[in-house]
Design an enzyme around this catalytic site. Structure first.
Site, PDB file in Angstrom:
ATOM      1  N   GLY A   1      17.360 -27.588  63.234  1.00  0.00           N
ATOM      2  CA  GLY A   1      18.085 -26.895  62.169  1.00  0.00           C
ATOM      3  C   GLY A   1      17.728 -25.421  62.137  1.00  0.00           C
TER       4      GLY A   1
ATOM      5  N   HIS B   1       5.551 -28.965  76.210  1.00  0.00           N
ATOM      6  CA  HIS B   1       5.554 -28.629  74.782  1.00  0.00           C
ATOM      7  C   HIS B   1       4.425 -29.333  74.055  1.00  0.00           C
ATOM      8  CE1 HIS B   1       6.754 -28.258  70.592  1.00  0.00           C
ATOM      9  NE2 HIS B   1       7.333 -27.142  70.987  1.00  0.00           N
TER      10      HIS B   1
HETATM   11 CO    CO Z   1       7.496 -25.573  69.670  1.00  0.00          CO
END
Ligand code: CO
Length: 256
Positions: free
Chosen positions: A46, A145
């Site tokens: 978002g 990540h």
């Molecule tokens: Co990140």
């Protein structure tokens, strides 16, 4: 007559240059491989959707909005393919949205994230190494990540698989979880090598790659350089690798 579509779901990026080369290219490949299906785009972040709206006046759907749009367009047969790397938080959220929209279509089928089966790891590794040229004595350090989700186990699994396939000159760390850069650096020290090629193990080469990995300050590059390593940084997202895009296409075929 069924009206068919594929929804490509990505975390998203606000960096348009890498978006085109990765997410855009995957969508292009999907539309070529499945000419009977219209391709739709959704992002799960978002924050990124709002930023793109604000800075680029670009309108991107959430998963929920994309499913509504498809329903309004009369689509009855849906394939969903995430471009997520692991089966973590973003994929869970995507699945929740899909579950609650099940009644809208005759059929919804969902493909798996990049690293799902053992075969996926092997294919992803071969895809990466086929297009990556390491210099003499160089170690490839990949920045994944990382997540607090139990799916974070994918990252040590990835490094293990690199080594099992004979790519012992590759190390995997994560920017937000484990293994950390310091764990990677311990292994680097043991290796005795002095040169490092840094690359993201993320779909896009966006914020994390440009700043946390390759930035001039407070980055993996600067920390490695401070520790005496000669560092090259490559800003190439996984989506730019043909073999990686091929795995996503296979996952759509599997789901169908
Ligand atoms: Co990140």
């Amino acid at each position: 007559m069924e009206k068919k579509a594929v929804l490509i779901v990505s975390f998203g990026t606000s960096h348009l240059d890498t978006m085109e080369k990765t997410i855009g290219k995957i969508e292009e490949d999907v539309s070529e491989a499945f000419p009977d299906r219209k391709v739709y785009r959704a992002f799960t972040s978002g924050m990124i959707i709002r930023k793109l709206k604000r800075t680029e006046n670009m309108q991107i759907d959430t998963v929920k909005e994309a499913l509504e749009r498809m329903e309004a367009d009369g689509i009855t047969d849906v394939a969903v393919q995430p471009t997520h790397i692991i089966n973590g938080i973003e994929n869970d959220r995507m699945m929740e949205e899909i579950m609650s929209a099940m009644g809208k279509f005759h059929r919804i089928r969902v493909g798996k994230p990049l690293l799902s089966s053992v075969d996926d790891y092997k294919k992803a590794i071969h895809a990466l190494m086929a297009e990556t040229v390491l210099r003499e004595g160089e170690v490839l350090v990949l920045m994944g990540h990382g997540t607090e989700h139990h799916a974070n186990a994918a990252y040590p699994m990835l490094e293990y698989t690199f080594h099992a396939l004979g790519y012992t000159q590759v190390l995997v760390g994560t920017v937000e979880s484990f293994p950390e850069l310091k764990n990677v650096m311990t292994k680097l020290e043991i290796s005795g090598k002095k040169k490092v090629l840094l690359m993201p193990f993320m779909l896009v080469a966006g914020d994390h790659a440009k700043n946390d990995m390759a930035g001039e300050e407070d980055s993996w590059k600067s920390e490695l350089e401070a520790a005496g390593y000669e560092v090259r940084a490559m800003l190439k997202g996984l989506g730019e690798f043909e073999g990686i895009r091929r795995i996503f296409l296979e996952h759509i075929r599997e789901a169908l």
